[in-house]
Design a protein around this motif. Structure first.
Motif, PDB file in Angstrom:
ATOM      1  N   LEU A   1       0.825  -1.202   0.000  1.00 16.99           N
ATOM      2  CA  LEU A   1       0.000   0.000   0.000  1.00 16.99           C
ATOM      3  C   LEU A   1       0.865   1.260   0.000  1.00 16.99           C
ATOM      4  N   LYS A   2       1.941   1.262   0.755  1.00 15.35           N
ATOM      5  CA  LYS A   2       2.790   2.454   0.790  1.00 15.35           C
ATOM      6  C   LYS A   2       3.390   2.730  -0.593  1.00 15.35           C
ATOM      7  N   ASP A   3       3.691   1.679  -1.344  1.00 15.54           N
ATOM      8  CA  ASP A   3       4.233   1.848  -2.692  1.00 15.54           C
ATOM      9  C   ASP A   3       3.160   2.369  -3.648  1.00 15.54           C
ATOM     10  N   ALA A   4       1.940   1.869  -3.482  1.00 22.85           N
ATOM     11  CA  ALA A   4       0.840   2.355  -4.317  1.00 22.85           C
ATOM     12  C   ALA A   4       0.576   3.833  -4.053  1.00 22.85           C
ATOM     13  N   LEU A   5       0.616   4.242  -2.798  1.00 23.69           N
ATOM     14  CA  LEU A   5       0.397   5.647  -2.465  1.00 23.69           C
ATOM     15  C   LEU A   5       1.498   6.522  -3.046  1.00 23.69           C
ATOM     16  N   ALA A   6       2.735   6.032  -3.006  1.00 22.01           N
ATOM     17  CA  ALA A   6       3.837   6.778  -3.611  1.00 22.01           C
ATOM     18  C   ALA A   6       3.661   6.891  -5.121  1.00 22.01           C
ATOM     19  N   LEU A   7       3.167   5.816  -5.750  1.00 20.35           N
ATOM     20  CA  LEU A   7       2.894   5.851  -7.184  1.00 20.35           C
ATOM     21  C   LEU A   7       1.824   6.897  -7.499  1.00 20.35           C
ATOM     22  N   PHE A   8       0.758   6.924  -6.682  1.00 17.75           N
ATOM     23  CA  PHE A   8      -0.303   7.909  -6.901  1.00 17.75           C
ATOM     24  C   PHE A   8       0.251   9.334  -6.790  1.00 17.75           C
ATOM     25  N   ARG A   9       1.095   9.546  -5.815  1.00 18.11           N
ATOM     26  CA  ARG A   9       1.675  10.883  -5.643  1.00 18.11           C
ATOM     27  C   ARG A   9       2.523  11.262  -6.852  1.00 18.11           C
ATOM     28  N   SER A  10       3.340  10.329  -7.323  1.00 17.53           N
ATOM     29  CA  SER A  10       4.217  10.636  -8.462  1.00 17.53           C
ATOM     30  C   SER A  10       3.424  10.839  -9.748  1.00 17.53           C
ATOM     31  N   ALA A  11       2.217  10.220  -9.832  1.00 21.28           N
ATOM     32  CA  ALA A  11       1.371  10.384 -11.011  1.00 21.28           C
ATOM     33  C   ALA A  11       0.520  11.647 -10.949  1.00 21.28           C
ATOM     34  N   GLY A  12       0.627  12.371  -9.839  1.00 19.42           N
ATOM     35  CA  GLY A  12      -0.103  13.630  -9.715  1.00 19.42           C
ATOM     36  C   GLY A  12      -1.517  13.498  -9.204  1.00 19.42           C
ATOM     37  N   LEU A  13      -1.842  12.364  -8.565  1.00 22.71           N
ATOM     38  CA  LEU A  13      -3.182  12.197  -8.015  1.00 22.71           C
ATOM     39  C   LEU A  13      -3.284  12.895  -6.662  1.00 22.71           C
ATOM     40  N   ASP A  14      -4.496  13.296  -6.325  1.00 20.50           N
ATOM     41  CA  ASP A  14      -4.723  14.068  -5.102  1.00 20.50           C
ATOM     42  C   ASP A  14      -5.129  13.211  -3.917  1.00 20.50           C
ATOM     43  N   GLY A  15      -5.473  11.956  -4.145  1.00 18.91           N
ATOM     44  CA  GLY A  15      -5.925  11.088  -3.072  1.00 18.91           C
ATOM     45  C   GLY A  15      -5.982   9.658  -3.559  1.00 18.91           C
ATOM     46  N   ALA A  16      -6.511   8.783  -2.705  1.00 17.86           N
ATOM     47  CA  ALA A  16      -6.554   7.355  -3.044  1.00 17.86           C
ATOM     48  C   ALA A  16      -7.840   6.732  -2.528  1.00 17.86           C
ATOM     49  N   GLU A  17      -8.436   5.901  -3.356  1.00 26.14           N
ATOM     50  CA  GLU A  17      -9.480   4.984  -2.908  1.00 26.14           C
ATOM     51  C   GLU A  17      -8.808   3.630  -2.754  1.00 26.14           C
ATOM     52  N   VAL A  18      -8.880   3.063  -1.562  1.00 23.05           N
ATOM     53  CA  VAL A  18      -8.063   1.902  -1.207  1.00 23.05           C
ATOM     54  C   VAL A  18      -8.930   0.662  -1.049  1.00 23.05           C
ATOM     55  N   ILE A  19      -8.451  -0.435  -1.578  1.00 24.07           N
ATOM     56  CA  ILE A  19      -9.136  -1.719  -1.459  1.00 24.07           C
ATOM     57  C   ILE A  19      -9.136  -2.170   0.000  1.00 24.07           C
ATOM     58  N   TYR A  20     -10.267  -2.736   0.413  1.00 29.27           N
ATOM     59  CA  TYR A  20     -10.433  -3.303   1.755  1.00 29.27           C
ATOM     60  C   TYR A  20     -10.665  -4.794   1.572  1.00 29.27           C
ATOM     61  N   GLN A  21      -9.573  -5.573   1.647  1.00 28.40           N
ATOM     62  CA  GLN A  21      -9.646  -6.991   1.296  1.00 28.40           C
ATOM     63  C   GLN A  21      -8.396  -7.697   1.800  1.00 28.40           C
ATOM     64  N   ASP A  22      -8.566  -8.898   2.315  1.00 26.33           N
ATOM     65  CA  ASP A  22      -7.417  -9.710   2.699  1.00 26.33           C
ATOM     66  C   ASP A  22      -6.728 -10.267   1.455  1.00 26.33           C
ATOM     67  N   ASP A  23      -5.467 -10.637   1.633  1.00 27.26           N
ATOM     68  CA  ASP A  23      -4.697 -11.335   0.588  1.00 27.26           C
ATOM     69  C   ASP A  23      -4.462 -10.483  -0.650  1.00 27.26           C
ATOM     70  N   TYR A  24      -4.433  -9.175  -0.471  1.00 28.99           N
ATOM     71  CA  TYR A  24      -4.029  -8.270  -1.549  1.00 28.99           C
ATOM     72  C   TYR A  24      -3.078  -7.261  -0.917  1.00 28.99           C
ATOM     73  N   PRO A  25      -1.845  -7.158  -1.402  1.00 31.79           N
ATOM     74  CA  PRO A  25      -0.824  -6.398  -0.661  1.00 31.79           C
ATOM     75  C   PRO A  25      -1.092  -4.901  -0.566  1.00 31.79           C
ATOM     76  N   ALA A  26      -1.660  -4.304  -1.612  1.00 34.45           N
ATOM     77  CA  ALA A  26      -1.878  -2.847  -1.599  1.00 34.45           C
ATOM     78  C   ALA A  26      -3.277  -2.542  -1.093  1.00 34.45           C
ATOM     79  N   ALA A  27      -3.576  -3.017   0.122  1.00 31.14           N
ATOM     80  CA  ALA A  27      -4.936  -2.924   0.644  1.00 31.14           C
ATOM     81  C   ALA A  27      -4.905  -2.786   2.158  1.00 31.14           C
ATOM     82  N   ILE A  28      -6.067  -2.442   2.701  1.00 35.44           N
ATOM     83  CA  ILE A  28      -6.311  -2.559   4.128  1.00 35.44           C
ATOM     84  C   ILE A  28      -6.920  -3.932   4.362  1.00 35.44           C
ATOM     85  N   ALA A  29      -6.340  -4.697   5.294  1.00 37.40           N
ATOM     86  CA  ALA A  29      -6.748  -6.080   5.514  1.00 37.40           C
ATOM     87  C   ALA A  29      -7.805  -6.159   6.615  1.00 37.40           C
TER      88      ALA A  29
END
Length: 285
Positions: A3-31
């Motif tokens: 998730l921290k890497d995805a957030l960094a990617l969003f920042r570098s792409a110029g996005l203003d925020g993130a909608e985050v997956i809420y699910q187990d067994d997916y690394p870029a998510a809240i478990a």
């Protein structure tokens, strides 16, 4: 990617925020199974300077006729609402139960769905969260008309429509004018993505809810602005109707990487296309 890497990617792409997956067994998510995960996500978002604006759970049993399944799904949503409050998110995506052609007992399942969202609306309001029911295949609200009917049945400001015109397009439901006519006054969130048809005359089919399997797809995903969804008309109309909130750039690389450029490129280019449209609404005419 964590998730921290995805957030960094969003920042570098110029996005203003993130909608985050809420699910187990997916690394870029809240478990959901990890009680520390929401707090860790909040810290990661603060470190990245990318606020989390929404959570995306994959719970579908809120229309189940099995009491244990129904209560389990409602409890999972309650945990998601609590997690949203912890990370500062104001929106939670809702799948309106599970429903596929040929399923039985529609009215009973619809009643369970209304009951679930009615109960969860109180929790959401207390947490400062809006539950956003998506126009989504494999659920009881594939069409804009059914999504509006559900939100109106629940009758709570804490339950609104999540408008997804790309979904409505590839399922051959309402076009954008028809969608606004039936649900435009109820929109609380919007997903923006694009596509092209491989065969525009092929009937829609999907045996899953989260995604359309490769062998069932009659479309290919595209970066926003490179497909057939008329966002140049849709986004100004959304604003004209009073929507003044976030848009989620939905990038389906997780499901269909063969269709799309690397996320760093696709997010950047899609966000730039959306900003151009919003900066020049006159082009919609």
């Amino acid at each position: 990617m964590l998730l921290k890497d995805a957030l960094a990617l969003f920042r570098s792409a110029g996005l203003d925020g993130a909608e985050v997956i809420y699910q187990d067994d997916y690394p870029a998510a809240i478990a959901p199974s990890d009680p520390n995960s929401p707090r860790n996500a909040a810290r990661a978002a603060a470190d990245a300077g990318v606020p989390i604006i929404g959570l995306t759970p994959y719970t579908t049993a809120i229309n189940s006729l099995d009491e244990a399944q129904w209560h389990g799904a409602v409890d999972e949503f309650r945990k998601c609402i609590t997690a949203a409050h912890t990370v500062g998110a104001r929106k939670v995506r809702v799948y309106a139960g599970s429903w596929h052609p040929g399923d039985a007992e529609h009215d009973a399942r619809w009643g369970r769905l209304v009951d679930a969202l009615g109960a969860l609306a109180t929790d959401a309001a207390d947490a400062g969260v809006v539950l956003c029911v998506e126009n989504h295949f494999g659920t009881m609200t594939q069409s804009a008309a059914d999504t509006a009917r559900l939100v109106e049945a629940v009758d709570s400001p804490a339950v609104r429509v999540l408008y997804d015109q790309a979904n409505l397009t590839f399922t051959h439901d309402e076009n954008w004018r028809e969608a606004f006519a039936v649900q435009g006054h109820l929109i609380g969130h919007a997903h923006v993505k694009d596509l092209v048809f491989k065969d525009p005359d092929a009937p829609f089919r999907a045996t899953d809810t989260a995604r359309v399997k490769a062998e069932e797809r009659a479309v290919r995903s595209r970066v926003v602005g490179d497909g057939v969804v008329p966002w140049v008309q849709i986004l100004p109309e959304l604003v004209r109707r009073g929507y003044d909130d976030v848009l989620t750039l939905e990038y389906e690389y997780r499901w269909h990487p063969q269709d799309l450029p690397e996320p760093a490129i696709g997010f950047r280019d899609g966000a730039a296309a959306i900003r151009r449209i919003l900066a020049n609404p006159a082009q919609a005419s």
